[in-house]
Design a protein around this motif. Structure first.
Motif, PDB file in Angstrom:
ATOM      1  N   ASN A  85     -54.471  45.270 -56.356  1.00  0.00           N
ATOM      2  CA  ASN A  85     -53.506  44.898 -57.381  1.00  0.00           C
ATOM      3  C   ASN A  85     -54.167  45.099 -58.730  1.00  0.00           C
ATOM      4  O   ASN A  85     -55.055  44.340 -59.109  1.00  0.00           O
ATOM      5  N   LYS A  86     -53.750  46.108 -59.453  1.00  0.00           N
ATOM      6  CA  LYS A  86     -54.412  46.468 -60.709  1.00  0.00           C
ATOM      7  C   LYS A  86     -54.204  45.429 -61.802  1.00  0.00           C
ATOM      8  O   LYS A  86     -53.190  44.727 -61.834  1.00  0.00           O
ATOM      9  N   PHE A  87     -55.192  45.357 -62.693  1.00  0.00           N
ATOM     10  CA  PHE A  87     -55.078  44.541 -63.896  1.00  0.00           C
ATOM     11  C   PHE A  87     -54.605  45.422 -65.045  1.00  0.00           C
ATOM     12  O   PHE A  87     -54.952  46.610 -65.124  1.00  0.00           O
ATOM     13  N   ASP A  88     -53.845  44.825 -65.949  1.00  0.00           N
ATOM     14  CA  ASP A  88     -53.408  45.576 -67.132  1.00  0.00           C
ATOM     15  C   ASP A  88     -54.562  45.806 -68.094  1.00  0.00           C
ATOM     16  O   ASP A  88     -54.682  46.870 -68.701  1.00  0.00           O
ATOM     17  N   VAL A  89     -55.428  44.792 -68.229  1.00  0.00           N
ATOM     18  CA  VAL A  89     -56.575  44.878 -69.135  1.00  0.00           C
ATOM     19  C   VAL A  89     -57.805  44.286 -68.446  1.00  0.00           C
ATOM     20  O   VAL A  89     -57.730  43.194 -67.879  1.00  0.00           O
ATOM     21  N   ILE A  90     -58.908  45.010 -68.487  1.00  0.00           N
ATOM     22  CA  ILE A  90     -60.183  44.476 -68.016  1.00  0.00           C
ATOM     23  C   ILE A  90     -61.170  44.539 -69.175  1.00  0.00           C
ATOM     24  O   ILE A  90     -61.402  45.619 -69.736  1.00  0.00           O
ATOM     25  N   ILE A  91     -61.721  43.393 -69.544  1.00  0.00           N
ATOM     26  CA  ILE A  91     -62.709  43.329 -70.613  1.00  0.00           C
ATOM     27  C   ILE A  91     -64.046  42.952 -69.992  1.00  0.00           C
ATOM     28  O   ILE A  91     -64.153  41.936 -69.302  1.00  0.00           O
ATOM     29  N   VAL A  92     -65.060  43.771 -70.229  1.00  0.00           N
ATOM     30  CA  VAL A  92     -66.377  43.553 -69.631  1.00  0.00           C
ATOM     31  C   VAL A  92     -67.348  43.085 -70.699  1.00  0.00           C
ATOM     32  O   VAL A  92     -67.644  43.825 -71.647  1.00  0.00           O
ATOM     33  N   ASP A  93     -67.828  41.864 -70.549  1.00  0.00           N
ATOM     34  CA  ASP A  93     -68.865  41.362 -71.445  1.00  0.00           C
ATOM     35  C   ASP A  93     -70.217  41.897 -70.973  1.00  0.00           C
ATOM     36  O   ASP A  93     -70.466  41.989 -69.773  1.00  0.00           O
ATOM     37  N   GLU A  94     -71.077  42.267 -71.898  1.00  0.00           N
ATOM     38  CA  GLU A  94     -72.409  42.787 -71.580  1.00  0.00           C
ATOM     39  C   GLU A  94     -72.334  43.928 -70.555  1.00  0.00           C
ATOM     40  O   GLU A  94     -72.990  43.902 -69.514  1.00  0.00           O
ATOM     41  N   SER A  95     -71.534  44.919 -70.874  1.00  0.00           N
ATOM     42  CA  SER A  95     -71.316  46.035 -69.939  1.00  0.00           C
ATOM     43  C   SER A  95     -72.571  46.863 -69.713  1.00  0.00           C
ATOM     44  O   SER A  95     -72.661  47.597 -68.721  1.00  0.00           O
ATOM     45  N   HIS A  96     -73.556  46.753 -70.593  1.00  0.00           N
ATOM     46  CA  HIS A  96     -74.823  47.459 -70.416  1.00  0.00           C
ATOM     47  C   HIS A  96     -75.586  46.953 -69.201  1.00  0.00           C
ATOM     48  O   HIS A  96     -76.511  47.614 -68.720  1.00  0.00           O
ATOM     49  N   LYS A  97     -75.210  45.774 -68.685  1.00  0.00           N
ATOM     50  CA  LYS A  97     -75.904  45.204 -67.535  1.00  0.00           C
ATOM     51  C   LYS A  97     -75.136  45.361 -66.222  1.00  0.00           C
ATOM     52  O   LYS A  97     -75.519  44.778 -65.210  1.00  0.00           O
ATOM     53  N   MET A  98     -74.072  46.151 -66.239  1.00  0.00           N
ATOM     54  CA  MET A  98     -73.378  46.386 -64.984  1.00  0.00           C
ATOM     55  C   MET A  98     -74.296  47.098 -63.991  1.00  0.00           C
ATOM     56  O   MET A  98     -75.152  47.896 -64.374  1.00  0.00           O
ATOM     57  N   SER A  99     -74.077  46.805 -62.730  1.00  0.00           N
ATOM     58  CA  SER A  99     -74.935  47.349 -61.682  1.00  0.00           C
ATOM     59  C   SER A  99     -74.591  48.802 -61.364  1.00  0.00           C
ATOM     60  O   SER A  99     -73.441  49.235 -61.483  1.00  0.00           O
ATOM     61  N   ARG A 100     -75.610  49.537 -60.956  1.00  0.00           N
ATOM     62  CA  ARG A 100     -75.393  50.883 -60.416  1.00  0.00           C
ATOM     63  C   ARG A 100     -75.809  50.894 -58.945  1.00  0.00           C
ATOM     64  O   ARG A 100     -76.429  49.947 -58.461  1.00  0.00           O
ATOM     65  N   LYS A 101     -75.435  51.938 -58.242  1.00  0.00           N
ATOM     66  CA  LYS A 101     -75.809  52.053 -56.832  1.00  0.00           C
ATOM     67  C   LYS A 101     -77.315  52.260 -56.753  1.00  0.00           C
ATOM     68  O   LYS A 101     -77.849  53.278 -57.176  1.00  0.00           O
ATOM     69  N   TYR A 102     -77.987  51.251 -56.237  1.00  0.00           N
ATOM     70  CA  TYR A 102     -79.444  51.245 -56.284  1.00  0.00           C
ATOM     71  C   TYR A 102     -79.957  50.336 -55.182  1.00  0.00           C
ATOM     72  O   TYR A 102     -79.459  49.224 -54.988  1.00  0.00           O
ATOM     73  N   SER A 103     -80.954  50.801 -54.472  1.00  0.00           N
ATOM     74  CA  SER A 103     -81.421  50.066 -53.294  1.00  0.00           C
ATOM     75  C   SER A 103     -82.196  48.804 -53.638  1.00  0.00           C
ATOM     76  O   SER A 103     -82.125  47.807 -52.923  1.00  0.00           O
ATOM     77  N   LYS A 104     -82.934  48.834 -54.745  1.00  0.00           N
ATOM     78  CA  LYS A 104     -83.825  47.715 -55.064  1.00  0.00           C
ATOM     79  C   LYS A 104     -83.125  46.685 -55.950  1.00  0.00           C
ATOM     80  O   LYS A 104     -83.359  46.577 -57.157  1.00  0.00           O
ATOM     81  N   GLN A 105     -82.221  45.933 -55.344  1.00  0.00           N
ATOM     82  CA  GLN A 105     -81.532  44.844 -56.021  1.00  0.00           C
ATOM     83  C   GLN A 105     -80.920  43.954 -54.942  1.00  0.00           C
ATOM     84  O   GLN A 105     -80.987  44.262 -53.757  1.00  0.00           O
ATOM     85  N   HIS A 106     -80.322  42.855 -55.360  1.00  0.00           N
ATOM     86  CA  HIS A 106     -79.689  41.976 -54.382  1.00  0.00           C
ATOM     87  C   HIS A 106     -78.595  42.767 -53.644  1.00  0.00           C
ATOM     88  O   HIS A 106     -77.758  43.429 -54.282  1.00  0.00           O
ATOM     89  N   PRO A 107     -78.584  42.729 -52.317  1.00  0.00           N
ATOM     90  CA  PRO A 107     -77.624  43.533 -51.537  1.00  0.00           C
ATOM     91  C   PRO A 107     -76.174  43.295 -51.926  1.00  0.00           C
ATOM     92  O   PRO A 107     -75.328  44.184 -51.752  1.00  0.00           O
ATOM     93  N   ASN A 108     -75.878  42.117 -52.457  1.00  0.00           N
ATOM     94  CA  ASN A 108     -74.505  41.775 -52.813  1.00  0.00           C
ATOM     95  C   ASN A 108     -73.896  42.777 -53.791  1.00  0.00           C
ATOM     96  O   ASN A 108     -72.703  43.095 -53.725  1.00  0.00           O
ATOM     97  N   PHE A 109     -74.713  43.294 -54.709  1.00  0.00           N
ATOM     98  CA  PHE A 109     -74.196  44.218 -55.719  1.00  0.00           C
ATOM     99  C   PHE A 109     -73.751  45.546 -55.112  1.00  0.00           C
ATOM    100  O   PHE A 109     -72.920  46.251 -55.682  1.00  0.00           O
TER     101      PHE A 109
END
Length: 398
Positions: A85-109
């Motif tokens: 169910n799409k959102f009309d607006v998504i605002i991301v605070d501190e978007s520079h810290k969003m996760s990327r696909k990467y093995s060395k991090q908490h598996p949850n991400f």
């Protein structure tokens, strides 16, 4: 700017701003306008350590209605997988810290990379499939770990976005009657840390800052530093201010130069910072640390993970020996003195490029710590007299 965002629902935005330029304030005011003037479904994406606090803030302002969701990027994406169910607006605070696909991090991400998102490279790419309008709050100088979205990935993902720049400093308040301003301090800190990195031209850096902000030796100076006994002197300075201003929220913060384990926070007898007979421990929690009910909360040393996005009154900063100065006078990060396993690249990924990125992570950590204080900053040098000399030479203090 808020009116432009509301009037252009088909346009996506990147809001660039240095520390304290009001990105979070702009976020909250934009959401308030959208909630009161439209019926749009809105999601605010926050970092895990700020999720609970953000919900409380919006509740206090009466903005906790059914059209608003406040959650982490992982919860947002996984929630969409269960109920598309799409959102009309998504605002991301501190978007520079969003996760990327990467093995060395908490598996949850990494749980988000399934179904429609299986080929995505980072959380931003997933979010772009969920929201009709995306607004990103961004600061290139706050990426602090390898698992964060890279600058190149962010630039590619937002190449068609409208970029806006915030330049007015709201957090830092230079004392009245001084020749220097809060902007002089921010520009000086950026110059001190990043002058040899090539990143300054990606920020609103002004090289003509007033160096008097770093030369002011008066008692009410905004900035200062202690040459000896860093822990004792910072404690004395913080406590002296508390005596005169009991309503102030003051803390001592430190680079990641003393070892810490997850379970340490549960045992107040375990200490990490030792100087003569003084013993202090790291922050006992990362989430809402400032409001923690622990008896010794005010005495704990805060890490970067506990204070990102937080405003404090007086701040002491322990600059550790994870920052070194090479023969050419340039700063570099020393892995052997840095104690955050998730903040370093694994051996198999190490290259000259990733080593440079690691140095940037450490620089960014100190940039965050050195820009938390509203009313004043004092620094102490933790096993690192060389950085003190670097500071004095770079900022022409002597």
């Amino acid at each position: 700017m808020i009116q432009e965002i509301i009037d252009n629902p088909n346009k996506n935005y990147v809001i660039n701003g240095d520390a304290g330029t009001g990105k979070t304030v702009l976020l909250t005011h934009t959401v308030a306008r959208l909630l009161t003037e439209t019926t749009k479904r809105i999601a605010i994406v926050v970092q895990p350590n700020w999720e609970k606090t953000a919900k409380e803030i919006f509740k206090v302002y009466g903005l906790n209605n059914s059209h608003l969701s406040i959650l982490t990027s992982t919860k947002l994406i996984n929630g969409y997988i269960k109920t598309p169910n799409k959102f009309d607006v998504i605002i991301v605070d501190e978007s520079h810290k969003m996760s990327r696909k990467y093995s060395k991090q908490h598996p949850n991400f990494n749980t988000v990379y399934q179904e429609n998102f299986i080929d995505c490279l980072h959380h931003l790419e997933c979010i772009q499939k969920i929201g009709k309008q995306i607004i990103l709050m961004y600061d290139v100088l706050k990426v602090i770990r390898p698992a964060n979205i890279t600058r190149e990935q962010f630039a590619e993902a937002t190449k068609d976005y409208e970029y806006k720049y915030l330049t007015t400093q709201f957090r830092i308040q230079a004392p009245k009657g001084k020749s220097y301003t809060s902007d002089d301090y921010i520009n000086g800190i950026k110059y001190l840390l990043y002058k040899d990195t090539g990143l300054l031209d990606k920020t609103s850096f002004n090289p003509n800052f007033d160096r008097d902000v770093f030369r002011d030796n008066s008692e009410d100076a905004y900035f200062g530093y202690f040459k000896e006994k860093p822990l004792k002197n910072l404690i004395d300075w913080i406590e002296d201010n508390r005596n005169y201003n009991p309503d102030h929220i003051n803390r001592i913060l430190g680079g990641l130069v003393e070892k810490w384990k997850q379970n340490d926070g549960k045992d107040s007898s375990i200490t990490h910072w030792h100087e003569d007979d003084i013993k202090r421990r790291w922050n006992s929690t990362q989430e809402n640390w400032i409001n923690s009910k622990e008896m010794d909360t005010e005495d704990q040393i805060g890490s970067v993970f506990a204070v990102q996005g937080i405003d404090l009154n007086k701040v002491g900063v322990l600059i550790g020996n994870d920052l070194q100065v090479d023969e050419e006078g340039k700063l570099y990060a020393e892995e052997s003195n840095f104690h955050n396993v998730n903040g370093m690249f694994p051996q198999k990924d190490k290259t000259p490029e990733t080593y440079f990125e690691f140095t940037l992570f450490v620089l960014n950590i100190y940039y965050v710590l050195l820009t938390r204080g509203i009313d004043g900053i004092r620094s102490g040098f933790w096993k690192n007299k060389e950085f003190m000399k670097h500071l004095e030479n770079t900022l022409e203090i002597k």
